[in-house]
Design a protein around this motif. Sequence first.
Motif, PDB file in Angstrom:
ATOM      1  N   GLY A   1     -28.708  83.155 -18.364  1.00 21.26           N
ATOM      2  CA  GLY A   1     -28.518  83.752 -17.033  1.00 21.26           C
ATOM      3  C   GLY A   1     -29.845  84.210 -16.445  1.00 21.26           C
ATOM      4  N   LYS A   2     -30.700  84.775 -17.317  1.00 16.43           N
ATOM      5  CA  LYS A   2     -32.007  85.208 -16.821  1.00 16.43           C
ATOM      6  C   LYS A   2     -32.824  84.026 -16.332  1.00 16.43           C
ATOM      7  N   SER A   3     -32.750  82.922 -17.076  1.00 17.88           N
ATOM      8  CA  SER A   3     -33.502  81.735 -16.688  1.00 17.88           C
ATOM      9  C   SER A   3     -32.984  81.185 -15.356  1.00 17.88           C
ATOM     10  N   LEU A   4     -31.667  81.209 -15.252  1.00 18.74           N
ATOM     11  CA  LEU A   4     -31.070  80.724 -14.004  1.00 18.74           C
ATOM     12  C   LEU A   4     -31.433  81.626 -12.839  1.00 18.74           C
ATOM     13  N   SER A   5     -31.475  82.961 -13.150  1.00 16.65           N
ATOM     14  CA  SER A   5     -31.839  83.921 -12.109  1.00 16.65           C
ATOM     15  C   SER A   5     -33.259  83.692 -11.634  1.00 16.65           C
ATOM     16  N   ASP A   6     -34.135  83.416 -12.595  1.00 15.84           N
ATOM     17  CA  ASP A   6     -35.541  83.150 -12.221  1.00 15.84           C
ATOM     18  C   ASP A   6     -35.648  81.885 -11.371  1.00 15.84           C
ATOM     19  N   THR A   7     -34.851  80.906 -11.781  1.00 12.31           N
ATOM     20  CA  THR A   7     -34.864  79.635 -11.028  1.00 12.31           C
ATOM     21  C   THR A   7     -34.379  79.848  -9.606  1.00 12.31           C
ATOM     22  N   VAL A   8     -33.300  80.636  -9.489  1.00 12.20           N
ATOM     23  CA  VAL A   8     -32.764  80.922  -8.141  1.00 12.20           C
ATOM     24  C   VAL A   8     -33.782  81.682  -7.318  1.00 12.20           C
ATOM     25  N   ALA A   9     -34.473  82.635  -7.961  1.00  7.18           N
ATOM     26  CA  ALA A   9     -35.478  83.434  -7.237  1.00  7.18           C
ATOM     27  C   ALA A   9     -36.616  82.547  -6.742  1.00  7.18           C
ATOM     28  N   ARG A  10     -37.011  81.630  -7.662  1.00 10.76           N
ATOM     29  CA  ARG A  10     -38.090  80.711  -7.242  1.00 10.76           C
ATOM     30  C   ARG A  10     -37.612  79.799  -6.114  1.00 10.76           C
ATOM     31  N   THR A  11     -36.365  79.393  -6.245  1.00 11.42           N
ATOM     32  CA  THR A  11     -35.807  78.516  -5.198  1.00 11.42           C
ATOM     33  C   THR A  11     -35.748  79.240  -3.862  1.00 11.42           C
ATOM     34  N   VAL A  12     -35.318  80.506  -3.911  1.00  9.80           N
ATOM     35  CA  VAL A  12     -35.238  81.303  -2.681  1.00  9.80           C
ATOM     36  C   VAL A  12     -36.638  81.485  -2.093  1.00  9.80           C
ATOM     37  N   ALA A  13     -37.583  81.795  -2.976  1.00 11.72           N
ATOM     38  CA  ALA A  13     -38.960  81.988  -2.505  1.00 11.72           C
ATOM     39  C   ALA A  13     -39.508  80.707  -1.889  1.00 11.72           C
ATOM     40  N   THR A  14     -39.196  79.605  -2.594  1.00 14.35           N
ATOM     41  CA  THR A  14     -39.673  78.305  -2.077  1.00 14.35           C
ATOM     42  C   THR A  14     -39.047  78.008  -0.729  1.00 14.35           C
ATOM     43  N   GLN A  15     -37.746  78.310  -0.630  1.00  9.33           N
ATOM     44  CA  GLN A  15     -37.047  78.062   0.633  1.00  9.33           C
ATOM     45  C   GLN A  15     -37.603  78.937   1.747  1.00  9.33           C
ATOM     46  N   GLN A  16     -37.878  80.194   1.402  1.00  7.45           N
ATOM     47  CA  GLN A  16     -38.451  81.090   2.414  1.00  7.45           C
ATOM     48  C   GLN A  16     -39.849  80.612   2.854  1.00  7.45           C
ATOM     49  N   GLU A  17     -40.643  80.191   1.840  1.00  4.50           N
ATOM     50  CA  GLU A  17     -41.977  79.679   2.168  1.00  4.50           C
ATOM     51  C   GLU A  17     -41.880  78.411   3.015  1.00  4.50           C
ATOM     52  N   THR A  18     -40.902  77.560   2.646  1.00  2.83           N
ATOM     53  CA  THR A  18     -40.695  76.325   3.421  1.00  2.83           C
ATOM     54  C   THR A  18     -40.264  76.647   4.850  1.00  2.83           C
ATOM     55  N   GLN A  19     -39.402  77.667   4.962  1.00  2.39           N
ATOM     56  CA  GLN A  19     -38.942  78.077   6.278  1.00  2.39           C
ATOM     57  C   GLN A  19     -40.102  78.578   7.133  1.00  2.39           C
ATOM     58  N   LYS A  20     -40.962  79.388   6.470  1.00  2.00           N
ATOM     59  CA  LYS A  20     -42.136  79.884   7.209  1.00  2.00           C
ATOM     60  C   LYS A  20     -43.032  78.731   7.664  1.00  2.00           C
ATOM     61  N   LYS A  21     -43.224  77.763   6.725  1.00  2.00           N
ATOM     62  CA  LYS A  21     -44.070  76.608   7.081  1.00  2.00           C
ATOM     63  C   LYS A  21     -43.446  75.798   8.215  1.00  2.00           C
ATOM     64  N   GLN A  22     -42.102  75.657   8.130  1.00  2.30           N
ATOM     65  CA  GLN A  22     -41.418  74.913   9.193  1.00  2.30           C
ATOM     66  C   GLN A  22     -41.566  75.624  10.545  1.00  2.30           C
ATOM     67  N   GLU A  23     -41.422  76.962  10.483  1.00  2.00           N
ATOM     68  CA  GLU A  23     -41.577  77.726  11.729  1.00  2.00           C
ATOM     69  C   GLU A  23     -43.016  77.625  12.249  1.00  2.00           C
ATOM     70  N   ALA A  24     -43.974  77.736  11.305  1.00  4.74           N
ATOM     71  CA  ALA A  24     -45.382  77.605  11.714  1.00  4.74           C
ATOM     72  C   ALA A  24     -45.654  76.215  12.281  1.00  4.74           C
ATOM     73  N   TRP A  25     -45.089  75.205  11.611  1.00  5.23           N
ATOM     74  CA  TRP A  25     -45.282  73.828  12.082  1.00  5.23           C
ATOM     75  C   TRP A  25     -44.633  73.614  13.449  1.00  5.23           C
ATOM     76  N   ALA A  26     -43.427  74.203  13.635  1.00  5.43           N
ATOM     77  CA  ALA A  26     -42.757  74.087  14.934  1.00  5.43           C
ATOM     78  C   ALA A  26     -43.598  74.732  16.025  1.00  5.43           C
ATOM     79  N   GLU A  27     -44.168  75.902  15.686  1.00  3.66           N
ATOM     80  CA  GLU A  27     -45.020  76.583  16.670  1.00  3.66           C
ATOM     81  C   GLU A  27     -46.279  75.767  16.953  1.00  3.66           C
ATOM     82  N   GLU A  28     -46.868  75.226  15.863  1.00  2.00           N
ATOM     83  CA  GLU A  28     -48.057  74.403  16.059  1.00  2.00           C
ATOM     84  C   GLU A  28     -47.730  73.134  16.836  1.00  2.00           C
ATOM     85  N   LYS A  29     -46.536  72.593  16.537  1.00  2.00           N
ATOM     86  CA  LYS A  29     -46.100  71.382  17.245  1.00  2.00           C
ATOM     87  C   LYS A  29     -45.955  71.657  18.736  1.00  2.00           C
TER      88      LYS A  29
END
Length: 255
Positions: free
Chosen positions: A28-56
């Motif tokens: 469960g801890k391993s899965l929790s870490d994976t989910v946290a990384r996934t959430v972080a990655t998704q948030q970072e991706t979202q920020k990049k997408q927003e930055a890219w949309a603004e740059e676009k």
Amino acid sequence: MKRKISMATLLAGLLGTAALGPVHAQEGKSLSDTVARTVATQQETQKKQEAWAEEKNDLTARYRAAMAQVDYLDKTRAFEQKEVNSLDASIAELNRRMVESVKLKDNLEDTLNVVVDHLENRVNKDIPFLMNERRERIASVREAIAKPELSAAEKLRRVLEALQVEANYGNTVDVSQERIKVGDEEISADIIRIGRVSVFWRSPDGNRVGEFDRGTGQWVEMDRKYAHVVSDVREMVMRLRSTKVVTLPLGRIEP
């Protein structure tokens, strides 16, 4: 049919699984870490997408501005090219006119010299009056024609002015004092000009009178019976007496 599971549900499920027991704690801890990384990655991706949309959006706006500038520059260049073509045409026309002007000036000067030649010849053959003044005027006109700094219009004006003065002599009368030769005798006399018809002379004392004979080109003496008539004409020309009808011989008139 696939169902959408929210992030909160997923986390709750994972936490619930972790509570099942120590067997699954590590998993469960391993899965929790994976989910946290996934959430972080998704948030970072979202920020990049927003930055890219603004740059676009920024790039799109800059692209549109650049294209508008290009369009403006193209139109400006086309307009300026049109102006350049118009100026080139004007310069070519001015050059053509300058060449024609030089030709016209040369032709005009030749024509004016011919006119002055005819005028001088006419003066030399005319009845003799104000000869010095008339010849000086012709010489002055010739000098003006030869001056390169004078415009063609000014040269033409000078010639026309000389012609006008000569033409006016036919409508005027005057009295001048000159020395003339009558036969073999040189005398001072009043020269009385009646238009271009006749020129009479009168001695200072009024006893002798005469005229210019066109046929012989000489000053001749007239019968003394005309002395008082010539004197009357002289006084009328000088406005010393009122005008009246007089009778005088006109001599020979030649065209």
